[in-house]
Every structure is written in structure tokens, then in C-alpha cells.
Write a protein that holds these residues in place. Sequence first.
Motif, PDB file in Angstrom:
ATOM      1  N   ARG A 357      12.930  34.680  10.560  1.00 50.48           N
ATOM      2  CA  ARG A 357      12.379  35.541   9.517  1.00 50.48           C
ATOM      3  C   ARG A 357      13.277  36.759   9.288  1.00 50.48           C
ATOM      4  O   ARG A 357      13.592  37.124   8.151  1.00 50.48           O
ATOM      5  N   LEU A 358      13.700  37.399  10.376  1.00 53.64           N
ATOM      6  CA  LEU A 358      14.552  38.570  10.256  1.00 53.64           C
ATOM      7  C   LEU A 358      15.905  38.213   9.658  1.00 53.64           C
ATOM      8  O   LEU A 358      16.479  38.995   8.888  1.00 53.64           O
ATOM      9  N   ALA A 359      16.419  37.033   9.986  1.00 55.68           N
ATOM     10  CA  ALA A 359      17.695  36.599   9.417  1.00 55.68           C
ATOM     11  C   ALA A 359      17.578  36.411   7.910  1.00 55.68           C
ATOM     12  O   ALA A 359      18.486  36.782   7.143  1.00 55.68           O
ATOM     13  N   ALA A 360      16.454  35.859   7.459  1.00 51.26           N
ATOM     14  CA  ALA A 360      16.248  35.682   6.018  1.00 51.26           C
ATOM     15  C   ALA A 360      16.099  37.034   5.326  1.00 51.26           C
ATOM     16  O   ALA A 360      16.661  37.272   4.246  1.00 51.26           O
ATOM     17  N   LEU A 361      15.372  37.946   5.943  1.00 55.78           N
ATOM     18  CA  LEU A 361      15.195  39.274   5.365  1.00 55.78           C
ATOM     19  C   LEU A 361      16.522  40.023   5.282  1.00 55.78           C
ATOM     20  O   LEU A 361      16.743  40.811   4.359  1.00 55.78           O
ATOM     21  N   VAL A 376       2.957  43.015  -2.176  1.00 58.40           N
ATOM     22  CA  VAL A 376       4.384  42.881  -2.430  1.00 58.40           C
ATOM     23  C   VAL A 376       5.071  44.198  -2.078  1.00 58.40           C
ATOM     24  O   VAL A 376       4.515  45.282  -2.283  1.00 58.40           O
ATOM     25  N   MET A 377       6.286  44.087  -1.540  1.00 61.72           N
ATOM     26  CA  MET A 377       7.110  45.235  -1.165  1.00 61.72           C
ATOM     27  C   MET A 377       8.508  45.023  -1.724  1.00 61.72           C
ATOM     28  O   MET A 377       8.940  43.895  -1.924  1.00 61.72           O
ATOM     29  N   MET A 378       9.229  46.121  -1.954  1.00 63.24           N
ATOM     30  CA  MET A 378      10.578  46.061  -2.495  1.00 63.24           C
ATOM     31  C   MET A 378      11.568  46.556  -1.447  1.00 63.24           C
ATOM     32  O   MET A 378      11.400  47.647  -0.885  1.00 63.24           O
ATOM     33  N   ILE A 379      12.603  45.773  -1.204  1.00 66.30           N
ATOM     34  CA  ILE A 379      13.651  46.166  -0.264  1.00 66.30           C
ATOM     35  C   ILE A 379      14.430  47.364  -0.827  1.00 66.30           C
ATOM     36  O   ILE A 379      14.777  47.387  -2.008  1.00 66.30           O
ATOM     37  N   VAL A 380      14.697  48.353   0.034  1.00 69.42           N
ATOM     38  CA  VAL A 380      15.574  49.458  -0.365  1.00 69.42           C
ATOM     39  C   VAL A 380      16.899  49.428   0.386  1.00 69.42           C
ATOM     40  O   VAL A 380      17.884  50.028  -0.057  1.00 69.42           O
ATOM     41  N   GLY A 381      16.946  48.751   1.539  1.00 70.13           N
ATOM     42  CA  GLY A 381      18.184  48.666   2.297  1.00 70.13           C
ATOM     43  C   GLY A 381      17.930  48.289   3.743  1.00 70.13           C
ATOM     44  O   GLY A 381      16.797  47.949   4.129  1.00 70.13           O
ATOM     45  N   ALA A 385      17.253  49.834  12.227  1.00 68.41           N
ATOM     46  CA  ALA A 385      15.846  49.476  12.387  1.00 68.41           C
ATOM     47  C   ALA A 385      15.494  48.186  11.651  1.00 68.41           C
ATOM     48  O   ALA A 385      14.365  47.716  11.730  1.00 68.41           O
ATOM     49  N   GLY A 386      16.472  47.618  10.933  1.00 68.35           N
ATOM     50  CA  GLY A 386      16.222  46.406  10.159  1.00 68.35           C
ATOM     51  C   GLY A 386      15.974  46.737   8.700  1.00 68.35           C
ATOM     52  O   GLY A 386      16.417  47.772   8.199  1.00 68.35           O
ATOM     53  N   PRO A 387      15.257  45.876   7.985  1.00 64.41           N
ATOM     54  CA  PRO A 387      15.003  46.119   6.562  1.00 64.41           C
ATOM     55  C   PRO A 387      13.982  47.228   6.351  1.00 64.41           C
ATOM     56  O   PRO A 387      13.004  47.347   7.096  1.00 64.41           O
ATOM     57  N   TRP A 388      14.223  48.049   5.326  1.00 68.60           N
ATOM     58  CA  TRP A 388      13.287  49.072   4.892  1.00 68.60           C
ATOM     59  C   TRP A 388      12.762  48.690   3.513  1.00 68.60           C
ATOM     60  O   TRP A 388      13.482  48.087   2.711  1.00 68.60           O
ATOM     61  N   VAL A 389      11.501  49.060   3.260  1.00 69.31           N
ATOM     62  CA  VAL A 389      10.877  48.724   1.981  1.00 69.31           C
ATOM     63  C   VAL A 389      10.233  49.957   1.373  1.00 69.31           C
ATOM     64  O   VAL A 389       9.871  50.912   2.071  1.00 69.31           O
ATOM     65  N   ILE A 390      10.117  49.932   0.067  1.00 70.44           N
ATOM     66  CA  ILE A 390       9.275  50.871  -0.666  1.00 70.44           C
ATOM     67  C   ILE A 390       8.158  50.049  -1.280  1.00 70.44           C
ATOM     68  O   ILE A 390       8.392  48.959  -1.814  1.00 70.44           O
ATOM     69  N   HIS A 391       6.925  50.537  -1.173  1.00 73.36           N
ATOM     70  CA  HIS A 391       5.794  49.766  -1.704  1.00 73.36           C
ATOM     71  C   HIS A 391       4.629  50.695  -1.980  1.00 73.36           C
ATOM     72  O   HIS A 391       4.578  51.830  -1.491  1.00 73.36           O
ATOM     73  N   ASP A 392       3.703  50.201  -2.774  1.00 71.06           N
ATOM     74  CA  ASP A 392       2.498  50.936  -3.140  1.00 71.06           C
ATOM     75  C   ASP A 392       1.348  50.318  -2.358  1.00 71.06           C
ATOM     76  O   ASP A 392       0.955  49.179  -2.604  1.00 71.06           O
ATOM     77  N   THR A 393       0.829  51.054  -1.386  1.00 66.27           N
ATOM     78  CA  THR A 393      -0.127  50.476  -0.450  1.00 66.27           C
ATOM     79  C   THR A 393      -1.442  51.234  -0.469  1.00 66.27           C
ATOM     80  O   THR A 393      -1.470  52.460  -0.614  1.00 66.27           O
ATOM     81  N   LEU A 394      -2.531  50.507  -0.316  1.00 64.98           N
ATOM     82  CA  LEU A 394      -3.856  51.112  -0.289  1.00 64.98           C
ATOM     83  C   LEU A 394      -4.190  51.664   1.096  1.00 64.98           C
ATOM     84  O   LEU A 394      -4.797  52.721   1.222  1.00 64.98           O
ATOM     85  N   ALA A 395      -3.801  50.967   2.139  1.00 66.35           N
ATOM     86  CA  ALA A 395      -4.118  51.412   3.504  1.00 66.35           C
ATOM     87  C   ALA A 395      -3.100  50.824   4.472  1.00 66.35           C
ATOM     88  O   ALA A 395      -3.459  50.219   5.483  1.00 66.35           O
ATOM     89  N   PRO A 414      10.028  51.266   7.584  1.00 70.54           N
ATOM     90  CA  PRO A 414      10.761  50.142   8.173  1.00 70.54           C
ATOM     91  C   PRO A 414       9.826  48.951   8.358  1.00 70.54           C
ATOM     92  O   PRO A 414       8.750  49.086   8.956  1.00 70.54           O
ATOM     93  N   LEU A 415      10.205  47.815   7.841  1.00 67.73           N
ATOM     94  CA  LEU A 415       9.327  46.643   7.869  1.00 67.73           C
ATOM     95  C   LEU A 415       8.961  46.248   9.296  1.00 67.73           C
ATOM     96  O   LEU A 415       7.838  45.791   9.559  1.00 67.73           O
ATOM     97  N   ALA A 416       9.878  46.444  10.238  1.00 66.64           N
ATOM     98  CA  ALA A 416       9.629  46.020  11.610  1.00 66.64           C
ATOM     99  C   ALA A 416       8.485  46.797  12.261  1.00 66.64           C
ATOM    100  O   ALA A 416       7.903  46.325  13.249  1.00 66.64           O
ATOM    101  N   ARG A 417       8.144  47.977  11.744  1.00 71.85           N
ATOM    102  CA  ARG A 417       7.065  48.772  12.328  1.00 71.85           C
ATOM    103  C   ARG A 417       5.743  48.590  11.605  1.00 71.85           C
ATOM    104  O   ARG A 417       4.718  49.137  12.028  1.00 71.85           O
ATOM    105  N   MET A 418       5.734  47.838  10.510  1.00 71.60           N
ATOM    106  CA  MET A 418       4.533  47.706   9.710  1.00 71.60           C
ATOM    107  C   MET A 418       3.628  46.614  10.242  1.00 71.60           C
ATOM    108  O   MET A 418       4.088  45.617  10.817  1.00 71.60           O
ATOM    109  N   LEU A 419       2.311  46.834  10.059  1.00 70.37           N
ATOM    110  CA  LEU A 419       1.301  45.890  10.530  1.00 70.37           C
ATOM    111  C   LEU A 419       0.557  45.271   9.358  1.00 70.37           C
ATOM    112  O   LEU A 419       0.362  45.911   8.320  1.00 70.37           O
ATOM    113  N   ALA A 420       0.133  44.038   9.541  1.00 67.99           N
ATOM    114  CA  ALA A 420      -0.719  43.336   8.575  1.00 67.99           C
ATOM    115  C   ALA A 420      -1.864  42.714   9.358  1.00 67.99           C
ATOM    116  O   ALA A 420      -1.649  41.812  10.175  1.00 67.99           O
TER     117      ALA A 420
END
Length: 448
Positions: A357-361, A376-381, A385-395, A414-420
Motif C-alpha cells: 500500500r505504501l509503495a503504491a502511495l 477522499v483526500m488529495m496528495i500534497v507531497g 513521514a511518507g505521503p501527506w494529504v490535504i482534505h476536508d474532514t468532518l471528524a 501525514p497519512l501514516a498517522r491518520m485513523l479510520a
Amino acid sequence: MVESPAALATLLALLAAAWAGAAVADGGDAEHSTAAHWIDRCTAADAVLLDADGVAAANRRLLAADRSVRDLATLSGDLPAAEVRALVAALSREPAADVVAPDGGAIGRADRDRWNASLALDHIPARVVPRWALVTRRAALRRFPTFDRARRPDSTADVDLFQESAFFPGTPVAAVHASADGAWSFVLGTTYAAWIEAGALAFAPRDRVLDVAGRSTRIVTAARATAAPPAGAADADPVVLDMGTALPPGDDAGLVALPARTADGGLALLPARVEPAGALHDGPLPATRRALLTQAFRFLGEPYGWGHAHGTRDCSGFVCDVYRSLGLLVPRNTGDQSASPAFDRTVVEPGWDRARRLAALATLAAGDLVFVPGHVMMIVGHDEAGPWVIHDTLAGRLAGDPPPEPMNGVVVAPLARMLADGRPMVDAVTTLVRILPAAAGPAPRRGP
């Protein structure tokens, strides 16, 4: 939900004040919260990945291949009643589960019967002649022709299940049905079909509506702007203009021709000046990584608004508005964005391990999209820390000890620190989508 133009303008002024001081980044320092930081890390940030012809071709491809969008230019003549009834019924379905009012109050059978009666499905003529119009103000798109609100009883989130999206001034639509009280029109637009207040529409012959839309080459590139009410407009409130709004140029430099509704519901184009200065661009912005990042970061800190409610936007609306400022059409909803056959898609199989997954990202570039169920999230770079995203999130949530407060609005993380749902977000990724080519040159591969 704020509905009147005056109340919306007041809310936007309050939001702007709060927005300016909002915490705009989580999981990193202030450096990560600037577009300049990620532009500097972006390879060939100024390379034009699609020229004007390429953008037009991409939009034609989407309109031809994706059933979630509609080419209004192909809609002519009348429609059979069965087709119109099916369009309304596909959207205006009763909630299958129990719903409650925003304050937790009961919603019963009488309310449901009232919503269904408002659809006036028995009053659709055998052949429907569409009435063409331009939208004159930021207007909500609703599941039913009402401002009644409904939420799930087990949720306290500010999510109105009847709020679908919003159309911006200058949007061309075809009205194919009216509510029982005549106050609402069911309209077909390029990216959505839903109920809209009839008072937000200025009607004109089909050819004139499409001609004005085709001449709408002045693009709002600010997160939001306003147009002073033009002389002769029936509505004296400022007109809110969101990013991506397209309007015809006015006769004088610095002016636009703002669609306005006349006393009899017809269309007038009135000169108006847009504020702040510099909020408009002649034509779409160039399709570059720099432009994508700059536009995305203009929304940083903006509060979340389900279905473009409260004068803001949600995760998929954020993506639409950013890409619209580059002239590119994107389906409105997350599921349609992730499944569109017009885009370069990588389906992440459930069995993929973390390393794969990380290789694809790691192959994604700024502006590419990452999907998890319902978001949905948008990659910024990328950095250590790996991939970072900008996104509009409710919680949105980040891992930590103690866990940080939930995020609300447009944030960078940073996507690696985010939880779902309590698990690492990386493990929930379902699809990767590239709307722009990876580099300048031939168009990317299309399809799954």
C-alpha cells in the motif's frame, strides 16, 4: 443550515474571521501548512500537464464515459414522463432507516407523506419540455423540495441527509419538474440532478443559456469572493462566488456579466465588480502541480460543510472546486470520483499488505486522490513521514498518546498517522486516482 443570501453573506464574514486564525495543520509544524513548502518539494511544479485542448478533451471523455455526469448540450427536445419520474424517484427516496430532526425530535409518517406529496409525481405531463435557466446565487441542492432537515438518530454530526450539494451562480440547468407548491424546480445540471429553489433560477431559451455558459470564461480562483448587487437586480444582497464559479466577462475591464433574475423570472446579464481584487482569472488556471497546490491551500482551515452546506464544502466538494478552477470537471460525489472510468485508477485490493500500500502511495504526485470508504483526500507531497494529504474532514483523527482532538475542516496531515474507524487509514485505502497525467506528454492510461 443557512439558506437566505443575506444570512449566508453574514455567515461567510464570520467564518472568514474565524478561519484566518484557525489551526490549519495537524501532525506537523507550520511549515507543512503552506503551499510553498510542498511546491518547493514538487518535481516540475510548473510543467503544464494538460494544455487547453487537453483539458477540453479530458472533459469530453468524462462526459462520454461517466454516467454520473451529464452533457447538457445533448439534451434537446422533450422528455417522456417516465424518464422524468425515474430521475426524481432516483433521488427523492424516503430514508430507509429511522431519522430524526436536528434537535432529536421525532419524524413520523405524516412528515414522510408530506415529503412524498411535495414531489407531485402524478402531475408530470406525458411529454416534458425542459425550461432552461442559469443559477443566479449559491443555492442548495436538496433531496426533497423542502428545507426540512433530517439526521440519523445515533449521530450528532452536522449532517443533513436531505442536503445533496449546491450550484453556483452561472451554472446552466434544465428544469424538468416543479414541486407541488411551485416553489422548487427539479433540475438537471452537468454534475447533479436535484431540487433547487425556483427563485434561484433565471429562465431563458435553451440556446441563450448554453451560449452564456459557453462564454463564461472569467473564473473565480479565490476560495470565495462576492459580487456587489448590480443595478437593476431584484435581489439587493451580495452574490457569493465560490472557487470555480465561471461568469461571462463584462463590457469593461474588471467587470463580469452576472446572471440575474428579472421580475418575471427571466434572465438578465448585469455588470458587476468582484471583490477582492485578483479573485478572477481570465480562463482556467494552468493545469500544473503549482496551481493545484495553491488552489487547495486556499481552503486551509475552512470548516466542513456536508453537501456544500453553511457556505463551505465537504471532502468531494473540495476536490471538485479545486479542479474546477483549472477547468477540469470531476464527478460530485466520492463514490463516483473513485469509480470514474474516465480517470487513471488503481484499485487497492483488500489483501494488499502495508508495504504494498505504501509503495503504491509513494507513486502519487501532488493533486492525486486517495480514497477510503466515504472519503477522499488529495496528495500534497512526500517526506520522511511518507505521503501527506490535504482534505476536508468532518471528524478526522490522528494517532497519538493522548489522542489529539478530532479535526474538522480542511487540514493537512501525514497519512501514516491518520485513523479510520480506529485503525490506520493506510489500511482502509481502496482506490488511488490520477486526474492529471503523471507528467507532461501523452494522456495517461484510463480505466481500472
